[in-house]
Design an enzyme around this catalytic site. Structure first.
Site, PDB file in Angstrom:
ATOM      1  CG  ASP A 173      -1.893   1.101   1.249  1.00  0.00           C
ATOM      2  OD1 ASP A 173      -3.004   0.871   0.783  1.00  0.00           O
ATOM      3  OD2 ASP A 173      -1.666   2.082   1.611  1.00  0.00           O
ATOM      4  CD  GLU A 216      -4.651   4.384  -1.245  1.00  0.00           C
ATOM      5  OE1 GLU A 216      -4.709   5.040   0.093  1.00  0.00           O
ATOM      6  OE2 GLU A 216      -5.684   4.611  -1.981  1.00  0.00           O
TER       7      GLU A 216
END
Length: 302
Positions: A173, A216
């Protein structure tokens, strides 16, 4: 100009043959299984379907035979023939040895892998290709979609469990990604996602499955890979991203990632959901302990 002066006239033209409408070709679409969404145009001749790398159409489904069935096309008439497969070939729910195929016939060769036979023209083919690309690849990063990953992880987990082979999952991430969007705007955020995707693709193997799992968040699924090897790759990826020059409109944007790694080994996970959950928990540990780091069972126990 007032509305009374506006001319709304239909352009008169002749409509010829619709471009793309041509003689239809026999084809099969995969409705389920590891090849779901793929369309194959069947040319004149014989096409063998199975899990062997030597089959004309390779289906990575452990439940089907190496050479499961073939389709013979003669003057656009298609006949399906079972090749003495272990679990049989079914057309519309009936086990067959050989049968001429009709439009919308469904061929099933395992609980997961189902094909539909049809006749398609150029417009059908092009439309299918566009929808297939949309289902397969994320438009921003060109990584695989979450849907594709979730379908493949089920099959890879089953393969790993049956063969007692390792299967590693990396979840990472981008750190403080909201700040990138808030400070530089969403175009900059998309640019960073694209660049991180390019960096990752350049470091993984061709057979690894790389997908965008969330906004993301990304995943890398690695067949036949021990945890130590996955952790080593994850740390190389972390360092590469942290030291890369990502500049948008002449402004350098520093990027780091937090990573979690989990590995299937000796039946330690009962389902693929447990594998994903474990990798996600290690990712959360990385986030909670300073970010820009890799966490995994082996690292924490050592």
């Amino acid at each position: 100009m007032g509305i009374e002066g506006f001319k709304d006239e239909t352009v008169v033209t002749s409509i010829g043959a619709l471009e793309g409408i041509s003689e239809k070709e026999p084809a099969v679409d995969f409705l389920g299984g590891p090849s779901m969404g793929q369309q194959i145009i069947l040319l004149e001749g014989d096409v063998v379907v199975g899990r062997s790398k030597d089959a004309n159409i390779v289906v990575e489904d452990e439940a089907i035979s190496r050479y499961h069935f073939k389709i013979k096309v003669r003057e656009k008439i298609a006949t399906v023939e079972d090749l003495n497969s272990t679990n049989g070939t079914y057309v519309n729910g009936m086990r067959i040895k050989q049968q001429v195929l009709k439009t919308n016939d469904k061929i099933q060769i395992s609980s997961a892998t189902v094909l539909r036979f049809s006749y398609v023209d150029t417009i059908d083919k092009n439309s299918h290709e566009r929808f297939y690309e949309m289902a397969l690849y994320d438009p921003v990063t060109t990584a695989h979609t979450k849907r594709y990953f979730l379908d493949r992880v089920q099959h890879e987990f089953a393969h790993s469990s049956r063969r007692n082979l390792p299967l590693s999952l990396i979840i990472f991430d981008l750190d403080f990604f909201k700040k990138v969007n808030d400070t530089h705007g969403h175009p900059a955020g998309d640019f960073i996602l694209q660049k991180v995707s390019e960096t990752t693709k350049g470091m993984i193997r061709r057979e690894d499955i790389f997908a965008r799992y969330g906004g993301e968040e990304f995943v890398v699924l690695m067949r036949d890979t021990e945890e130590d090897d996955a952790v080593a790759l994850a740390d190389r990826l972390r360092k590469k991203i942290a030291t890369s020059e990502y500049a948008f409109e002449s402004k350098r944007i520093p990027v780091t990632v937090s990573i979690g790694v989990a590995c299937v080994k000796d039946s330690n996970f009962k389902t693929y959901d447990e594998l994903i959950r474990a990798a996600d928990e290690y990712l959360y540990f990385s986030k909670s302990n300073g970010r820009n780091r890799v966490s995994a069972k082996a690292l924490l126990t050592s």
